[in-house]
Enzyme design. Structure first.
Site, PDB file in Angstrom:
ATOM      1  N   LYS A  98      -1.294  10.934 -16.636  1.00  0.00           N
ATOM      2  CA  LYS A  98      -1.943  12.122 -16.091  1.00  0.00           C
ATOM      3  C   LYS A  98      -1.446  12.334 -14.666  1.00  0.00           C
ATOM      4  CE  LYS A  98      -5.695  12.753 -13.704  1.00  0.00           C
ATOM      5  NZ  LYS A  98      -5.227  13.858 -12.845  1.00  0.00           N
ATOM      6  N   GLU A 125      -4.168   0.856  -6.992  1.00  0.00           N
ATOM      7  CA  GLU A 125      -3.366   0.943  -5.762  1.00  0.00           C
ATOM      8  C   GLU A 125      -4.016   2.031  -4.922  1.00  0.00           C
ATOM      9  OE1 GLU A 125      -1.214  -1.089  -4.896  1.00  0.00           O
ATOM     10  OE2 GLU A 125      -0.142  -1.881  -6.636  1.00  0.00           O
ATOM     11  N   CYS A 169       0.678   6.037   1.540  1.00  0.00           N
ATOM     12  CA  CYS A 169      -0.332   4.973   1.619  1.00  0.00           C
ATOM     13  C   CYS A 169       0.053   3.952   2.676  1.00  0.00           C
ATOM     14  CB  CYS A 169      -0.477   4.310   0.255  1.00  0.00           C
ATOM     15  SG  CYS A 169       1.075   3.722  -0.431  1.00  0.00           S
ATOM     16  N   GLU A 211      -8.372   7.172   7.215  1.00  0.00           N
ATOM     17  CA  GLU A 211      -6.986   7.395   6.782  1.00  0.00           C
ATOM     18  C   GLU A 211      -6.719   8.893   6.798  1.00  0.00           C
ATOM     19  OE1 GLU A 211      -6.198   6.942   2.578  1.00  0.00           O
ATOM     20  OE2 GLU A 211      -4.182   6.213   2.962  1.00  0.00           O
TER      21      GLU A 211
HETATM   22  P1  NAD Z   1      -6.997  10.965  -5.342  1.00  0.00           P
HETATM   23  O1  NAD Z   1      -7.775   9.702  -5.420  1.00  0.00           O
HETATM   24  O2  NAD Z   1      -7.692  12.195  -4.902  1.00  0.00           O
HETATM   25  O3  NAD Z   1      -6.348  11.329  -6.754  1.00  0.00           O
HETATM   26  C1  NAD Z   1      -5.505  10.434  -7.445  1.00  0.00           C
HETATM   27  C2  NAD Z   1      -5.526  10.780  -8.913  1.00  0.00           C
HETATM   28  O4  NAD Z   1      -6.827  10.517  -9.448  1.00  0.00           O
HETATM   29  C3  NAD Z   1      -5.231  12.233  -9.235  1.00  0.00           C
HETATM   30  O5  NAD Z   1      -4.388  12.265 -10.380  1.00  0.00           O
HETATM   31  C4  NAD Z   1      -6.605  12.800  -9.539  1.00  0.00           C
HETATM   32  O6  NAD Z   1      -6.571  13.913 -10.407  1.00  0.00           O
HETATM   33  C5  NAD Z   1      -7.282  11.624 -10.213  1.00  0.00           C
HETATM   34  N1  NAD Z   1      -8.747  11.617 -10.163  1.00  0.00           N
HETATM   35  C6  NAD Z   1      -9.544  12.278  -9.305  1.00  0.00           C
HETATM   36  N2  NAD Z   1     -10.844  11.981  -9.565  1.00  0.00           N
HETATM   37  C7  NAD Z   1     -10.847  11.106 -10.595  1.00  0.00           C
HETATM   38  C8  NAD Z   1     -11.865  10.390 -11.290  1.00  0.00           C
HETATM   39  N3  NAD Z   1     -13.151  10.520 -10.983  1.00  0.00           N
HETATM   40  N4  NAD Z   1     -11.496   9.539 -12.266  1.00  0.00           N
HETATM   41  C9  NAD Z   1     -10.200   9.351 -12.553  1.00  0.00           C
HETATM   42  N5  NAD Z   1      -9.184  10.002 -11.944  1.00  0.00           N
HETATM   43  C10 NAD Z   1      -9.505  10.865 -10.963  1.00  0.00           C
HETATM   44  O7  NAD Z   1      -5.751  10.611  -4.406  1.00  0.00           O
HETATM   45  P2  NAD Z   1      -4.648  11.595  -3.855  1.00  0.00           P
HETATM   46  O8  NAD Z   1      -5.284  12.470  -2.813  1.00  0.00           O
HETATM   47  O9  NAD Z   1      -3.908  12.202  -4.983  1.00  0.00           O
HETATM   48  O10 NAD Z   1      -3.654  10.554  -3.135  1.00  0.00           O
HETATM   49  C11 NAD Z   1      -3.802  10.137  -1.823  1.00  0.00           C
HETATM   50  C12 NAD Z   1      -4.438   8.746  -1.780  1.00  0.00           C
HETATM   51  O11 NAD Z   1      -3.695   7.850  -2.579  1.00  0.00           O
HETATM   52  C13 NAD Z   1      -4.420   8.147  -0.374  1.00  0.00           C
HETATM   53  O12 NAD Z   1      -5.656   7.494  -0.129  1.00  0.00           O
HETATM   54  C14 NAD Z   1      -3.306   7.124  -0.441  1.00  0.00           C
HETATM   55  O13 NAD Z   1      -3.390   6.089   0.501  1.00  0.00           O
HETATM   56  C15 NAD Z   1      -3.412   6.660  -1.846  1.00  0.00           C
HETATM   57  N6  NAD Z   1      -2.149   6.093  -2.290  1.00  0.00           N
HETATM   58  C16 NAD Z   1      -2.085   4.746  -2.522  1.00  0.00           C
HETATM   59  C17 NAD Z   1      -0.886   4.172  -2.894  1.00  0.00           C
HETATM   60  C18 NAD Z   1      -0.765   2.701  -3.160  1.00  0.00           C
HETATM   61  O14 NAD Z   1       0.190   2.314  -3.816  1.00  0.00           O
HETATM   62  N7  NAD Z   1      -1.697   1.871  -2.712  1.00  0.00           N
HETATM   63  C19 NAD Z   1       0.248   4.972  -3.054  1.00  0.00           C
HETATM   64  C20 NAD Z   1       0.144   6.335  -2.821  1.00  0.00           C
HETATM   65  C21 NAD Z   1      -1.075   6.882  -2.454  1.00  0.00           C
END
Ligand code: NAD
Length: 477
Positions: free
Chosen positions: A171, A244, A278, A377
């Site tokens: 997804k 992650e 991240c 963040e």
């Molecule tokens: P997000 O948590 O808003 O969304 C991530 C994904 O989760 C999207 O595909 C979203 O549609 C889905 N999602 C949203 N609500 C959900 C739910 N209740 N259940 C299941 N899935 C759901 O994150 P984002 O804004 O897309 O990304 C930014 C964040 O990701 C930052 O906090 C960043 O640090 C983190 N990040 C972490 C890593 C790592 O490897 N640790 C890498 C990249 C980004």
């Protein structure tokens, strides 16, 4: 296959559309330029059924067969690499150099992971019994990816999951679904039907996946906040999860650095991918002896070398913020800094009339440790510079966070660099370098930055169940 049009879901090898669609924006113009399917609950259920049906055959395919399919997949992506690079810039906003790093990095990743193996571990082999630990595929995996590195972070999941013998439903983020849908459409030329599927839709789709009784594992990259929801939903069926999550990476700069030499490296540590990363440096602790020199060198570098603009333009170094939701969050950090009276060493004012979601590179000059810009963040190009004088104190300050994703230490005194680095609570600690990743290097977060890891054999193992098989060699049966 044409990469830049006709965006469909891939379900059991078929291209699937929906009547209702969702818009996709170019963040450099705020204009809608594509539509993607919006999957229903029934379509997800069907997809899970197909992925489950495909599992037996794929899990039984010898590792060499899976390796060959992954290598074929890598070559298919490579053949379309330039198209992916330009689509990635268009939907994500990043300039060409960053998009190339992501696309070609993904090709390398697939090939490297294809060579990885988890052989049976012989625990005991005596006269009486033989005990072996085997690594069997965990089953149907739901992969949920964010919008900052939509291609690479999908591949970090696809490659080990398929290599381990699992099947997958991916997804994409609703903000960057295009490259991911095309990646999975291309996968149909490399893998049997049902092995690699993609469904697009809103956040609801993520919830349906994390609660689905026939999905065995969720591989999730995203924010810590959403990670908590994923973990809660997964608890219902005791799903395996790899999380992650977010980070608030500190970088510690020692007094012996040469300010002009280190400044460009510190800049990219913080602002690569327009700080939508991240692992961006999100708190920069500079020793008081060199604080002004490093600050001035950073300001010079930013004002003289860095162009923020449309990633599609050749001389752009940093693109826009990827979406309006994130743009709003970043605006809020700027507003908070102004309300609190913090000084900006450079930047500080967002031109809201700009065509795209552009934000100027901004440095906040020594705000308090308990300020929002230090504790949270921001995920945008605004970085707090912080002064330090005592080594034990700066280590304590660096560790004083719920996060523990990455950290870096910079200085000529290698012993001091290593001594400080070894006391930092983070999954990856870089010493006089940053953002070095490898398919053979475990990557994951301490504390609330995550659970489990990706990459390396440890990451591959996360797509398996351990099975202990013991055999009595002198049976009386
Ligand atoms: P997000 O948590 O808003 O969304 C991530 C994904 O989760 C999207 O595909 C979203 O549609 C889905 N999602 C949203 N609500 C959900 C739910 N209740 N259940 C299941 N899935 C759901 O994150 P984002 O804004 O897309 O990304 C930014 C964040 O990701 C930052 O906090 C960043 O640090 C983190 N990040 C972490 C890593 C790592 O490897 N640790 C890498 C990249 C980004």
């Amino acid at each position: 296959m044409k990469v830049d049009s006709n965006f469909v879901m891939s379900i059991n090898g078929d291209a699937v559309t929906t009547e209702q669609t969702q818009p996709v924006y170019n963040p450099a113009t705020r204009a809608v330029f594509a539509q993607v399917p919006d999957a229903s609950r029934e379509q997800l259920d069907q997809t899970v059924g197909f992925a489950r049906a495909a599992l037996k055959g794929w899990a039984a395919t010898p590792a060499e067969g899976r390796q060959a399919a992954l290598e074929r997949y890598a070559s298919l992506i490579e053949a379309h690499a330039e198209e992916f690079v330009s689509l990635l810039t268009r939907e994500q906003g990043k300039p060409k150099a960053g998009a190339e790093w992501e696309v070609f990095g993904s090709v390398d990743w697939l090939r490297a992971v294809a060579s990885q193996r988890l052989p049976d571990e012989v625990v005991e082999d005596g006269d009486d019994r033989r005990v072996v630990t085997r690594f069997t595929p965990v089953g149907v995996v739901g992969a949920i990816v964010p919008w900052n590195f939509p291609i690479l972070l999908a591949i970090w999941k696809i490659a080990p999951a398929l290599m381990a013998g699992c099947t997958m439903i991916l997804k994409p983020s609703p903000y960057t679904p295009l490259c991911d849908l095309k990646l999975v459409e291309l996968a149909q030329e490399a893998f049997p039907p049902g092995v690699m599927n993609a469904v697009s839709g809103g956040d609801d789709l993520g919830i349906w996946m994390t609660t689905h009784p026939d999905i065995n594992k969720i591989a999730f990259t995203g924010s810590t906040e959403t990670g908590r929801h994923v973990m809660k939903s997964a608890a219902e069926t005791i799903k395996r999860v790899t999380l992650e999550l977010g980070g608030n990476d500190p970088a510690i700069v020692l007094p012996d650095v040469d300010a002009k030499t280190v400044a460009p490296q510190l800049f990219w540590a913080a602002f690569q991918n327009n700080a939508q990363f991240c692992n961006s440096t999100k708190r920069l602790y500079i020793h008081e002896d060199v604080y002004d020199d490093v600050k001035d060198a950073l300001v010079d570098f930013i004002t003289q070398q860095i162009k923020v603009g449309d990633g599609a333009e050749a001389d752009t170094d940093l693109g826009p913020i990827q979406n309006s939701m994130q743009y709003g969050k970043v605006q809020d950090y700027f507003a908070d800094c102004h309300t609190q009276g913090y000084q900006f060493a450079v930047g500080g004012h967002i031109d809201e009339s700009a065509a795209g979601w552009f934000v100027p590179v901004s440095l906040v000059d020594n705000p308090p440790d308990d300020s929002r810009i230090v504790c949270e963040e921001p995920f945008g190009p605004i970085l707090p510079l912080l002064k330090w004088s005592d080594e034990a104190d700066v280590i304590a300050r660096a560790n004083d966070t719920i996060y523990g994703l990455g950290a870096s230490v910079w200085g000529k005194d290698q012993q001091a660099v290593e001594r400080i680095g070894s006391q930092l609570e983070a999954g990856t600690v870089w010493l006089n370098e940053v953002h070095q990743y490898s398919p053979f290097q475990a990557f994951g977060g301490h504390k609330q930055s995550g659970l489990g890891c990706e990459n390396s054999l440890h990451g591959l193992m996360e797509y398996t169940n351990w099975q202990t098989m013991t055999m009595n060699k002198s049976p009386e049966v």
